[in-house]
Each structure stands twice: as structure tokens, then as C-alpha cells.
Design a protein around this motif. Structure first.
Motif: not given
Length: 437
Positions: A143-150, A152-154, A217-219, A339-346
Motif C-alpha cells: 500500500x505504501x508504494x501505491x500511496x507514496x512511491x508511485x 507521481x506515476x499513472x 491506485x486510481x485516486x 486521501x487522494x480521491x481527486x480523479x472521481x472516476x466512475x
């Protein structure tokens, strides 16, 4: 208050629960006291442990035990570690801690999957930390790699084996040829399956973890109820044998995809179900009760995280790692990622999700049956990749592999095929993942 080793006050910790994981957390804090002090920059002091029945915890110092969890959370502590599981009273206790500005470390996947946004909001309002590495894949740093290390990635895909019980069962079925029920009983005898294995074998455990993975992963906030869920109880020895004959293996997968439409619109697909994967895929060799998660990101490429996904010492390792991070923030004045939920993807409905399928049919061995079946596939716009036909007297089998097709199209196809007079039974329908287009 000052510590015995210097002027920095200790980081005071309350723990909720003292089962398999909690017992190991208490032991590690006690045995690694000097190392933790050096790593944190201040002593880590466990001040109390809330349990229901203190007399059952003879391995824990008696003065630490209490039955009043609310009072313990309200006491003069800096961090609350929660390892009791379930929704209540964990939710109420952790909200009380966060609203009081106390940081939280939790291993509670069900709570995070259902009430994660509420916990994040409480943490944001008070400036407290919320860490939960142990909620998915035990000791594996994921989780920390997804939350922090990645960050800056997509990330485009997260696919993995996140439940040790089901992986043990399917691995044993593959290696021994035994049936599902027999293998599950053996898993229980060996301690890999709970007395009531429903949460594992019906996919609830993996679905909660998939919701957490997709959200990171997908914010995007992905609630547990939005995850399509299927368990392994319908996987037969014949399915395992068929997969082996095609150079594949059956795994219960948690799959989180970023989906881009032709018009450029994005959505996310989150699902848990059994699937066949090629034996050459990195996840195919993950055996026994181990977990592994395969991550695909645009810049980082393909990453795989592997290790023991459950167990007292393993999960306690992840809890203690979070505790060190929280304690360091307390000492140095830092904060955890918000929390990073800015994308709000359906979240895409399962019916619109496209994948490949392996379909096995029992049919009458007579002329024209294959043509009838192929016509149904064509009518429903499902493209056939390969067909294998075997016959014996008046009985025959058809094994069909498809190209990519939507769940709705495949379901409609199977329903119409089952209604054909020449089709005796739709023996199995299984998705195929991990193969190149």
C-alpha cells in the motif's frame, strides 16, 4: 514527561485487540524497545490493551489489560493501534481517536473498504495520521508504494492474489487433482482456513482488499459494494485439469483496471473472481498460502510484490512498520499522505467489462452441433478464438476459447447456448486473464 533516555517524551500507544496479530505486536514492541527508540527518536510506550476477556491473555503483562476500550482511547495516548477487526466497535473507537487528534494504525480491511472516506475525513479535520499497510497482503509492502512511491506515476492495472486460503486450496487442487471440498477440509486441518471459511472462499476478503487497492491506485473512492465478487466454490477438478491441459492455472484474482473508452473517457473496473492465467505469468507460480500483486504503471512498468499475506508475525510486522512511521511523525512534526480521491472516476458495471473466456459444453455428438453453437456466438458478437471438439458414441464435448468479449455479451451467449436442444450442459465458464492481446 521525559523519557529515561533523554528529553524527548515517549510516544504513548493504546492497542485495541490482542488476538493472533495483537499478541505479536505487543511482543515486538517489548522485545525491540531499544531499536524502536533509536528508529523513532523517542521511546515507544505501550500503555494499555483493550480486550474482552483479560484472563485469556496470560502472555501479556496484566497491568496492560483493560476491558474499557472507550476509556483507553480517551486516555492520554498519542497513537491507537486497532487489530480487533469488523466494523463496530472498531469504527466508533477509531473515529473518536482521530477526532481527538490521535493517530491511528489499523489492519482492518473491511472497515477501510466500507468507511475509509469517513476515517480520512476525521483524520484531515484533526491533523492526525491514518496508516493501514497491514490491511492488505500482510507483511508485503504494497500500500505504501501505491500511496507514496508511485504517487507521481499513472497506474493502469493492479492484479493479484490477495487471499492465502483460496490460493492454498487452488494450488493444492492443481498439484494433487483433488476436488474442492476435499482440499478445503485439508486447508482447515492445516490451519490455512477458518472454521467458517465463507469470507475467504466466497471472495469477501479479497473484495475488500480490491476496493482499497483500486482506491489508492486510481485516486478514486471505490466502496466494497462496487466490487464484483465471485468465490471459488464452483471451481471443479475438471476446470483445473482443463487449465493444465492448456498450459494455464486457476487463481482467485483481484483485478483493478483503468479503462479508457474510444472517446477518451475513463472509468475503473474492480472485480474478484477465479480465472485461468498462463503458467508463464508471474502470478502463476505463487503457491500455497502466499500472496502476490502485479502492478502495471506507465513509467515504472511492471512491478510485482510477493510474500506471506497473513499470519500473526507477518501482519504484526506491517503494523509495527506503520507504528514507527506514525511515531516518527509525532516526534518530528510530519504527517502521513492525505486521501487522494481527486480523479472521481466512475466504477464500470461488470456487464461492460471485457475479457476472454474458456467455455466447456457437453453436447450431442451429431452433425451440425458446432455450427449451431458458433451461430449463437456470432449473433451475440462474441468472437471465437479456438474450438476443441471431442466425441465418444452419442456424447461429445466442445471447449471454446473466445477473444475479448463483454460480460453482458458472454452471459447472453451462454444463456442461448444452454437452451439449444443439442447442448446437454454448460459445464463451466471461466475467465482468462494475463494473456497478450
Amino acid at each position: 514527561m521525559t523519557s529515561a533516555t533523554g528529553s524527548t517524551p515517549p510516544v504513548r500507544v493504546a492497542m485495541l485487540g490482542c488476538g493472533t496479530v495483537g499478541t505479536q505486536v505487543e511482543r515486538l514492541i517489548r522485545e525491540q524497545s531499544a531499536d524502536l527508540t533509536a528508529r523513532v527518536g523517542a521511546p515507544v510506550e505501550l500503555t494499555g490493551i483493550a480486550v474482552r476477556r483479560p484472563h485469556r491473555h496470560r502472555e501479556v503483562p496484566e497491568e496492560l489489560l483493560t476491558t474499557d476500550a472507550e476509556a483507553l482511547v480517551a486516555s492520554d495516548v498519542d497513537v491507537v493501534v486497532e487489530v480487533i477487526g469488523g466494523i463496530e466497535p472498531a469504527r466508533s473507537l477509531l473515529l473518536a481517536a482521530l477526532r481527538a487528534g490521535k493517530s491511528v494504525v489499523t489492519a482492518n480491511k473491511a472497515l477501510l473498504a466500507e468507511h475509509g472516506p469517513e476515517l480520512y475525513e476525521a483524520a484531515d479535520e484533526s491533523g492526525a495520521d491514518l496508516y493501514f499497510e497491514a490491511s492488505v497482503a500482510g507483511a508485503i509492502p504494497l500500500l505504501r508504494p501505491l500511496r507514496e512511491s508511485l504517487a507521481g506515476d499513472r497506474v493502469n492495472r493492479v492484479m493479484g492474489i490477495v487471499n492465502g486460503t483460496t490460493n492454498y486450496v487452488l494450488s493444492a487442487m492443481d498439484s494433487t487433482g483433488a476436488a474442492y471440498g476435499e482440499t478445503l477440509e485439508e486447508a482447515g486441518r492445516l490451519g490455512y482456513a477458518e472454521a467458517d471459511p465463507t469470507a475467504d472462499v466466497d471472495g469477501f476478503d479479497a473484495a475488500a482488499k480490491a476496493a482499497i487497492l483500486a482506491s489508492l491506485a486510481f485516486h478514486t473512492r471505490v466502496p466494497a459494494e462496487a466490487v464484483h465478487r465471485e468465490g471459488i466454490s464452483r471451481v471443479t477438478a475438471a476446470d483445473i485439469t482443463a487449465a493444465r491441459g492448456m498450459g494455464r492455472v486457476v487463481k482467485l484474482l483481484a483485478i483493478c483496471d483503468r479503462v479508457v473508452d474510444e472517446d477518451g473517457g475513463e472509468s475503473v473496473s474492480v472485480r474478484v473472481h477465479p480465472a485461468m492465467i498462463p503458467r508463464g505469468h508471474p502470478l502463476a507460480t505463487v503457491g500455497g498460502a502466499f500472496n502476490a500483486v502485479f502492478v502495471e504503471a506507465e513509467a515504472a512498468g511492471q512491478l510485482m510484490f510477493y510474500g506471506q499475506g497473513a499470519g500473526g508475525p507477518q501482519t504484526a510486522s506491517a503494523v509495527l512498520g506503520d507504528l514507527v512511521a506514525v511515531a516518527r511523525n509525532r516526534v518530528a512534526g510530519g504527517r502521513s499522505p492525505r486521501e487522494s480521491a481527486y480523479a472521481e472516476l466512475p466504477v464500470r458495471p461488470m456487464g461492460q467489462v471485457a475479457t476472454r473466456y474458456h467455455i466447456s459444453l457437453d453436447v450431442a455428438d451429431r452433425t451440425g452441433v458446432l455450427a449451431q453453437v458458433a451461430a449463437v456466438f456470432a449473433e451475440n458478437d462474441v468472437s471465437i478464438a479456438t474450438v476443441t471438439q471431442r466425441g465418444h458414441r452419442d456424447e461429445a464435448s466442445l471447449v471454446i476459447a473466445t477473444h475479448l468479449a463483454s460480460e453482458d455479451a458472454l452471459r447472453g451467449t451462454v444463456e442461448k447456448i444452454a437452451a439449444l436442444s443439442a447442448v446437454r450442459e454448460v459445464v463451466s465458464v471461466m475467465r482468462v486473464e494475463g494473456e497478450e492481446p
